[in-house]
Design a protein around this motif. Sequence first.
Motif, PDB file in Angstrom:
ATOM      1  N   LEU A  38       0.791  -1.229   0.000  1.00 35.31           N
ATOM      2  CA  LEU A  38       0.000   0.000   0.000  1.00 35.31           C
ATOM      3  C   LEU A  38       0.827   1.285   0.000  1.00 35.31           C
ATOM      4  CD1 LEU A  38      -2.798  -1.071   2.485  1.00 35.31           C
ATOM      5  CD2 LEU A  38      -2.851  -1.070   0.001  1.00 35.31           C
ATOM      6  N   PHE A  39       2.149   1.153  -0.007  1.00 35.78           N
ATOM      7  CA  PHE A  39       2.975   2.355   0.130  1.00 35.78           C
ATOM      8  C   PHE A  39       2.800   3.311  -1.043  1.00 35.78           C
ATOM      9  CE2 PHE A  39       6.934   4.783  -0.154  1.00 35.78           C
ATOM     10  CZ  PHE A  39       6.878   5.406   1.077  1.00 35.78           C
ATOM     11  N   THR A  40       2.764   2.805  -2.268  1.00 36.34           N
ATOM     12  CA  THR A  40       2.629   3.714  -3.422  1.00 36.34           C
ATOM     13  C   THR A  40       1.280   4.425  -3.406  1.00 36.34           C
ATOM     14  OG1 THR A  40       1.877   1.864  -4.784  1.00 36.34           O
ATOM     15  CG2 THR A  40       4.213   2.419  -4.891  1.00 36.34           C
ATOM     16  N   ARG A  41       0.223   3.702  -3.041  1.00 40.66           N
ATOM     17  CA  ARG A  41      -1.097   4.350  -2.952  1.00 40.66           C
ATOM     18  C   ARG A  41      -1.121   5.359  -1.815  1.00 40.66           C
ATOM     19  NH1 ARG A  41      -5.876   0.295  -2.950  1.00 40.66           N
ATOM     20  NH2 ARG A  41      -7.021   2.211  -3.313  1.00 40.66           N
ATOM     21  N   GLU A  42      -0.442   5.028  -0.720  1.00 39.73           N
ATOM     22  CA  GLU A  42      -0.405   5.955   0.411  1.00 39.73           C
ATOM     23  C   GLU A  42       0.319   7.246   0.034  1.00 39.73           C
ATOM     24  OE1 GLU A  42       1.768   6.175   4.694  1.00 39.73           O
ATOM     25  OE2 GLU A  42       0.951   4.246   4.095  1.00 39.73           O
ATOM     26  N   TRP A  47       0.331  11.488   1.260  1.00 35.17           N
ATOM     27  CA  TRP A  47       1.493  12.367   1.409  1.00 35.17           C
ATOM     28  C   TRP A  47       1.498  13.533   0.432  1.00 35.17           C
ATOM     29  CZ3 TRP A  47       4.369  11.891   5.609  1.00 35.17           C
ATOM     30  CH2 TRP A  47       4.359  10.682   6.290  1.00 35.17           C
ATOM     31  N   ARG A  48       0.951  13.356  -0.746  1.00 36.18           N
ATOM     32  CA  ARG A  48       0.985  14.435  -1.748  1.00 36.18           C
ATOM     33  C   ARG A  48      -0.207  15.379  -1.655  1.00 36.18           C
ATOM     34  NH1 ARG A  48       3.255  11.190  -6.995  1.00 36.18           N
ATOM     35  NH2 ARG A  48       5.337  10.855  -6.136  1.00 36.18           N
ATOM     36  N   GLN A  49      -1.129  15.093  -0.793  1.00 39.85           N
ATOM     37  CA  GLN A  49      -2.302  15.950  -0.638  1.00 39.85           C
ATOM     38  C   GLN A  49      -2.008  17.059   0.377  1.00 39.85           C
ATOM     39  OE1 GLN A  49      -4.950  15.510  -2.624  1.00 39.85           O
ATOM     40  NE2 GLN A  49      -3.818  13.786  -3.504  1.00 39.85           N
ATOM     41  N   ARG A  50      -2.889  18.044   0.388  1.00 37.48           N
ATOM     42  CA  ARG A  50      -2.780  19.113   1.385  1.00 37.48           C
ATOM     43  C   ARG A  50      -3.029  18.518   2.762  1.00 37.48           C
ATOM     44  NH1 ARG A  50      -6.032  23.335   3.655  1.00 37.48           N
ATOM     45  NH2 ARG A  50      -7.881  22.270   2.912  1.00 37.48           N
ATOM     46  N   TRP A  51      -2.205  18.898   3.726  1.00 34.44           N
ATOM     47  CA  TRP A  51      -2.307  18.324   5.070  1.00 34.44           C
ATOM     48  C   TRP A  51      -3.525  18.876   5.801  1.00 34.44           C
ATOM     49  CZ3 TRP A  51       1.420  15.273   7.926  1.00 34.44           C
ATOM     50  CH2 TRP A  51       2.380  14.715   7.091  1.00 34.44           C
ATOM     51  N   LYS A  52      -4.343  17.966   6.293  1.00 32.58           N
ATOM     52  CA  LYS A  52      -5.519  18.306   7.092  1.00 32.58           C
ATOM     53  C   LYS A  52      -5.453  17.497   8.372  1.00 32.58           C
ATOM     54  CE  LYS A  52      -7.809  17.499   3.056  1.00 32.58           C
ATOM     55  NZ  LYS A  52      -8.912  16.945   2.326  1.00 32.58           N
ATOM     56  N   VAL A  56      -3.210  13.928   9.280  1.00 35.25           N
ATOM     57  CA  VAL A  56      -2.351  13.763  10.456  1.00 35.25           C
ATOM     58  C   VAL A  56      -2.832  12.585  11.308  1.00 35.25           C
ATOM     59  CG1 VAL A  56      -1.559  14.859  12.580  1.00 35.25           C
ATOM     60  CG2 VAL A  56      -1.693  16.186  10.470  1.00 35.25           C
ATOM     61  N   LEU A  57      -4.125  12.457  11.496  1.00 35.23           N
ATOM     62  CA  LEU A  57      -4.663  11.341  12.270  1.00 35.23           C
ATOM     63  C   LEU A  57      -4.366  10.000  11.605  1.00 35.23           C
ATOM     64  CD1 LEU A  57      -8.088  12.782  13.439  1.00 35.23           C
ATOM     65  CD2 LEU A  57      -6.022  12.432  14.808  1.00 35.23           C
ATOM     66  N   TYR A  58      -4.462   9.950  10.283  1.00 32.11           N
ATOM     67  CA  TYR A  58      -4.148   8.718   9.557  1.00 32.11           C
ATOM     68  C   TYR A  58      -2.688   8.332   9.760  1.00 32.11           C
ATOM     69  CZ  TYR A  58      -3.058   5.577   5.746  1.00 32.11           C
ATOM     70  OH  TYR A  58      -2.605   4.507   5.017  1.00 32.11           O
ATOM     71  N   ARG A  62      -1.414   4.998  11.671  1.00 27.73           N
ATOM     72  CA  ARG A  62      -0.710   3.970  10.882  1.00 27.73           C
ATOM     73  C   ARG A  62       0.715   3.738  11.407  1.00 27.73           C
ATOM     74  NH1 ARG A  62      -1.367   0.607   6.553  1.00 27.73           N
ATOM     75  NH2 ARG A  62       0.305   0.583   5.047  1.00 27.73           N
ATOM     76  N   TYR A  63       1.470   4.795  11.644  1.00 27.14           N
ATOM     77  CA  TYR A  63       2.876   4.629  11.982  1.00 27.14           C
ATOM     78  C   TYR A  63       3.134   4.553  13.479  1.00 27.14           C
ATOM     79  CZ  TYR A  63       3.694   4.996   7.096  1.00 27.14           C
ATOM     80  OH  TYR A  63       3.679   4.754   5.750  1.00 27.14           O
ATOM     81  N   LEU A  64       2.309   5.159  14.292  1.00 28.13           N
ATOM     82  CA  LEU A  64       2.474   5.005  15.730  1.00 28.13           C
ATOM     83  C   LEU A  64       2.091   3.583  16.150  1.00 28.13           C
ATOM     84  CD1 LEU A  64       3.265   6.416  18.348  1.00 28.13           C
ATOM     85  CD2 LEU A  64       0.876   7.031  18.645  1.00 28.13           C
ATOM     86  N   GLY A  65       1.068   3.049  15.516  1.00 27.05           N
ATOM     87  CA  GLY A  65       0.700   1.660  15.781  1.00 27.05           C
ATOM     88  C   GLY A  65       1.824   0.705  15.424  1.00 27.05           C
ATOM     89  N   LEU A  66       2.501   0.954  14.321  1.00 27.02           N
ATOM     90  CA  LEU A  66       3.639   0.110  13.926  1.00 27.02           C
ATOM     91  C   LEU A  66       4.783   0.264  14.922  1.00 27.02           C
ATOM     92  CD1 LEU A  66       4.954  -1.739  11.804  1.00 27.02           C
ATOM     93  CD2 LEU A  66       5.777   0.334  10.678  1.00 27.02           C
ATOM     94  N   ALA A  67       5.040   1.475  15.348  1.00 28.02           N
ATOM     95  CA  ALA A  67       6.138   1.695  16.308  1.00 28.02           C
ATOM     96  C   ALA A  67       5.858   1.023  17.640  1.00 28.02           C
ATOM     97  CB  ALA A  67       6.347   3.193  16.498  1.00 28.02           C
TER      98      ALA A  67
END
Length: 70
Positions: A38-42, A47-52, A56-58, A62-67
Motif C-alpha cells: 500500500l505504500f505507493t497508494r499511500e 502524502w501528496r495531498q494538502r495536510w488536514k 495527520v490522524l491517519y 498507521r505509523y504510531l501503531g507500527l512503532a
Amino acid sequence: MSFTSNSPKFWPVLGYDDLHFRFTVASTAIIFYDYGLLFTREVELIWRQRWKLTTVLYIIARYLGLAIAM
C-alpha cells in the motif's frame, strides 16, 4: 554453564516459545507485506495531498501503531 534437559515436563514450555516465535515472525511479515503493497497508494493519496487533520490522524494511527507493535 548452561543446562538443557530433554525431560518431557519441559516440552509444553518449549513448544509455547516456538509457537509464540512463529506467530511473531508471521505477523511481522504480514504487516510489512501490507505496508509494502500500500505504500505507493499511500504516497499518492496521503502524502501528496494538502495536510488536514484527517491526514495527520491517519499518519499517527498507521505509523504510531507500527512503532508500538515493534
